[in-house]
Design a protein around this motif. Structure first.
Motif, PDB file in Angstrom:
ATOM      1  N   VAL A 175      61.131  -5.765  -4.062  1.00  0.00           N
ATOM      2  CA  VAL A 175      59.914  -5.363  -3.352  1.00  0.00           C
ATOM      3  C   VAL A 175      59.140  -4.341  -4.183  1.00  0.00           C
ATOM      4  CG1 VAL A 175      59.071  -4.014  -1.390  1.00  0.00           C
ATOM      5  CG2 VAL A 175      60.678  -5.882  -1.017  1.00  0.00           C
ATOM      6  N   GLN A 176      57.851  -4.569  -4.337  1.00  0.00           N
ATOM      7  CA  GLN A 176      56.960  -3.696  -5.104  1.00  0.00           C
ATOM      8  C   GLN A 176      55.594  -3.741  -4.439  1.00  0.00           C
ATOM      9  OE1 GLN A 176      58.215  -2.182  -8.111  1.00  0.00           O
ATOM     10  NE2 GLN A 176      56.413  -0.882  -8.010  1.00  0.00           N
ATOM     11  N   LEU A 177      55.332  -2.809  -3.564  1.00  0.00           N
ATOM     12  CA  LEU A 177      54.095  -2.824  -2.798  1.00  0.00           C
ATOM     13  C   LEU A 177      52.886  -2.535  -3.678  1.00  0.00           C
ATOM     14  CD1 LEU A 177      55.158  -0.858   0.404  1.00  0.00           C
ATOM     15  CD2 LEU A 177      54.892  -3.331   0.162  1.00  0.00           C
ATOM     16  N   ALA A 178      51.830  -3.320  -3.497  1.00  0.00           N
ATOM     17  CA  ALA A 178      50.573  -3.065  -4.188  1.00  0.00           C
ATOM     18  C   ALA A 178      49.935  -1.807  -3.620  1.00  0.00           C
ATOM     19  CB  ALA A 178      49.633  -4.258  -4.015  1.00  0.00           C
ATOM     20  N   ASP A 179      49.052  -1.190  -4.398  1.00  0.00           N
ATOM     21  CA  ASP A 179      48.406   0.055  -3.966  1.00  0.00           C
ATOM     22  C   ASP A 179      47.667  -0.129  -2.640  1.00  0.00           C
ATOM     23  OD1 ASP A 179      49.370   1.304  -6.210  1.00  0.00           O
ATOM     24  OD2 ASP A 179      47.496   1.171  -7.346  1.00  0.00           O
ATOM     25  N   ALA A 180      46.962  -1.264  -2.513  1.00  0.00           N
ATOM     26  CA  ALA A 180      46.202  -1.509  -1.286  1.00  0.00           C
ATOM     27  C   ALA A 180      47.132  -1.623  -0.077  1.00  0.00           C
ATOM     28  CB  ALA A 180      45.359  -2.770  -1.431  1.00  0.00           C
ATOM     29  N   ALA A 181      48.279  -2.263  -0.255  1.00  0.00           N
ATOM     30  CA  ALA A 181      49.241  -2.401   0.834  1.00  0.00           C
ATOM     31  C   ALA A 181      49.810  -1.036   1.222  1.00  0.00           C
ATOM     32  CB  ALA A 181      50.361  -3.357   0.442  1.00  0.00           C
ATOM     33  N   GLN A 182      50.087  -0.193   0.230  1.00  0.00           N
ATOM     34  CA  GLN A 182      50.591   1.146   0.515  1.00  0.00           C
ATOM     35  C   GLN A 182      49.596   1.941   1.358  1.00  0.00           C
ATOM     36  OE1 GLN A 182      52.019   3.382  -2.870  1.00  0.00           O
ATOM     37  NE2 GLN A 182      52.814   1.571  -3.882  1.00  0.00           N
ATOM     38  N   LEU A 183      48.336   1.903   0.975  1.00  0.00           N
ATOM     39  CA  LEU A 183      47.319   2.667   1.696  1.00  0.00           C
ATOM     40  C   LEU A 183      47.164   2.179   3.129  1.00  0.00           C
ATOM     41  CD1 LEU A 183      44.570   3.060  -1.059  1.00  0.00           C
ATOM     42  CD2 LEU A 183      46.111   4.817  -0.176  1.00  0.00           C
ATOM     43  N   GLN A 184      47.196   0.847   3.318  1.00  0.00           N
ATOM     44  CA  GLN A 184      47.052   0.320   4.676  1.00  0.00           C
ATOM     45  C   GLN A 184      48.268   0.638   5.535  1.00  0.00           C
ATOM     46  OE1 GLN A 184      45.106  -3.596   5.194  1.00  0.00           O
ATOM     47  NE2 GLN A 184      44.798  -3.600   2.986  1.00  0.00           N
ATOM     48  N   LEU A 185      49.436   0.700   4.920  1.00  0.00           N
ATOM     49  CA  LEU A 185      50.630   1.085   5.674  1.00  0.00           C
ATOM     50  C   LEU A 185      50.576   2.562   6.059  1.00  0.00           C
ATOM     51  CD1 LEU A 185      53.393  -0.889   3.740  1.00  0.00           C
ATOM     52  CD2 LEU A 185      52.794  -1.156   6.146  1.00  0.00           C
ATOM     53  N   ILE A 186      50.053   3.401   5.173  1.00  0.00           N
ATOM     54  CA  ILE A 186      49.890   4.814   5.502  1.00  0.00           C
ATOM     55  C   ILE A 186      48.935   4.970   6.682  1.00  0.00           C
ATOM     56  CG2 ILE A 186      48.944   7.010   4.667  1.00  0.00           C
ATOM     57  CD1 ILE A 186      50.045   6.262   1.894  1.00  0.00           C
ATOM     58  N   GLU A 187      47.835   4.220   6.655  1.00  0.00           N
ATOM     59  CA  GLU A 187      46.884   4.266   7.770  1.00  0.00           C
ATOM     60  C   GLU A 187      47.539   3.779   9.056  1.00  0.00           C
ATOM     61  OE1 GLU A 187      43.667   1.859   6.474  1.00  0.00           O
ATOM     62  OE2 GLU A 187      42.809   3.383   5.155  1.00  0.00           O
ATOM     63  N   TYR A 188      48.368   2.741   8.945  1.00  0.00           N
ATOM     64  CA  TYR A 188      49.025   2.208  10.139  1.00  0.00           C
ATOM     65  C   TYR A 188      50.047   3.210  10.679  1.00  0.00           C
ATOM     66  CZ  TYR A 188      50.956  -1.306  13.298  1.00  0.00           C
ATOM     67  OH  TYR A 188      51.352  -1.993  14.423  1.00  0.00           O
ATOM     68  N   GLU A 189      50.752   3.899   9.781  1.00  0.00           N
ATOM     69  CA  GLU A 189      51.687   4.936  10.224  1.00  0.00           C
ATOM     70  C   GLU A 189      50.944   6.035  10.974  1.00  0.00           C
ATOM     71  OE1 GLU A 189      55.140   7.739   8.264  1.00  0.00           O
ATOM     72  OE2 GLU A 189      53.169   7.680   7.322  1.00  0.00           O
ATOM     73  N   GLN A 190      49.794   6.435  10.451  1.00  0.00           N
ATOM     74  CA  GLN A 190      49.011   7.480  11.119  1.00  0.00           C
ATOM     75  C   GLN A 190      48.500   6.997  12.476  1.00  0.00           C
ATOM     76  OE1 GLN A 190      46.160   8.275   8.034  1.00  0.00           O
ATOM     77  NE2 GLN A 190      47.372   9.946   7.177  1.00  0.00           N
TER      78      GLN A 190
END
Length: 238
Positions: free
Chosen positions: A164-179
């Motif tokens: 597993v190697q998350l793309a930058d865009a996926a990381q940012l959207q997951l951070i937003e979803y966590e928030q």
């Protein structure tokens, strides 16, 4: 295409393309996996990775293309996160296909996965390689259904599928979803940054750990100086 080539479809996707020569399929986009450099063990596998026992599997399009293997694993439902990947066995599996786009449709995917859990059916979540897009949906599902924070979910999935190697865009959207789920927390956001940077997970959850317990994090808590640097260098969504 010459007749001889028409008589030899790809053994994975069933379409006609020069698989051995590395040519991607013009119908579904299937292509051979990229070979690892010399001396590096290959992480691709014909088997999808089991993320939650008897429920959730994460894999690639190659995995989704092996119907007999999926049946052997007891998988009956498939979440296809990449629309141009063809749903090959509509008569054998229940598919749910997400729309393509830059914005990941976490809620749509989670509703399907929650229904699978209620029905006690095994489900495969896949994209082309099973490394970023599909992994992001699995992580989002863990956050919503198990109440785990993003860093913990990422580590849980990474341990079970090391490629597993998350793309930058996926990381940012997951951070937003966590928030969205838990509210803003700068310390955990920084903690997550450190986890993403440390690509090799150094710890393992005990074999007896319950899926209802969040995994412990292997990265130490951020220091005050790291928090200050984080605030200066990176702006998180409000």
């Amino acid at each position: 295409m010459r007749k001889r080539e028409r008589e030899n479809p790809c053994g994975i996707c069933g379409h006609y393309h020069r698989y051995e020569e590395g040519e991607p399929c013009g119908v579904c986009g299937h292509r051979p996996p990229v070979l690892a450099p010399a001396g590096v063990p290959r992480q691709d596998s014909a088997f999808p990775s089991e993320i939650l026992k008897d429920l959730l599997f994460l894999g690639s399009y190659d995995n989704a293309s092996r119907s007999e293997l999926l049946k052997t694993l007891g998988i009956s439902h498939i979440l296809n996160t990449v629309p141009f990947c063809q749903n090959l066995y509509r008569n054998s599996f229940t598919y749910h296909c997400l729309e393509d786009g830059k914005t990941l449709q976490f809620d749509d995917a989670i509703q399907f996965l929650e229904q699978c859990e209620r029905d006690k059916t095994r489900v495969l979540v896949h994209c082309m390689s099973g490394k970023s897009r599909s992994a992001a949906f699995v992580i989002a599902f863990l956050m919503k259904s198990r109440g785990w924070r993003l860093a913990q979910c990422y580590q849980w999935v990474k341990e079970r599928r090391p490629q597993v190697q998350l793309a930058d865009a996926a990381q940012l959207q997951l951070i937003e979803y966590e928030q969205k789920l838990f509210g803003s927390n700068i310390l955990l956001s920084l903690h997550l940054d450190l986890v993403f940077q440390n690509q090799q997970v150094t710890s393992r959850c005990p074999p007896s750990i319950s899926i209802l317990q969040p995994p412990s994090l292997s990265v130490s808590a951020p220091t005050t100086s790291q928090v200050i640097s984080h605030l200066e260098l990176k702006k998180f969504p409000k």
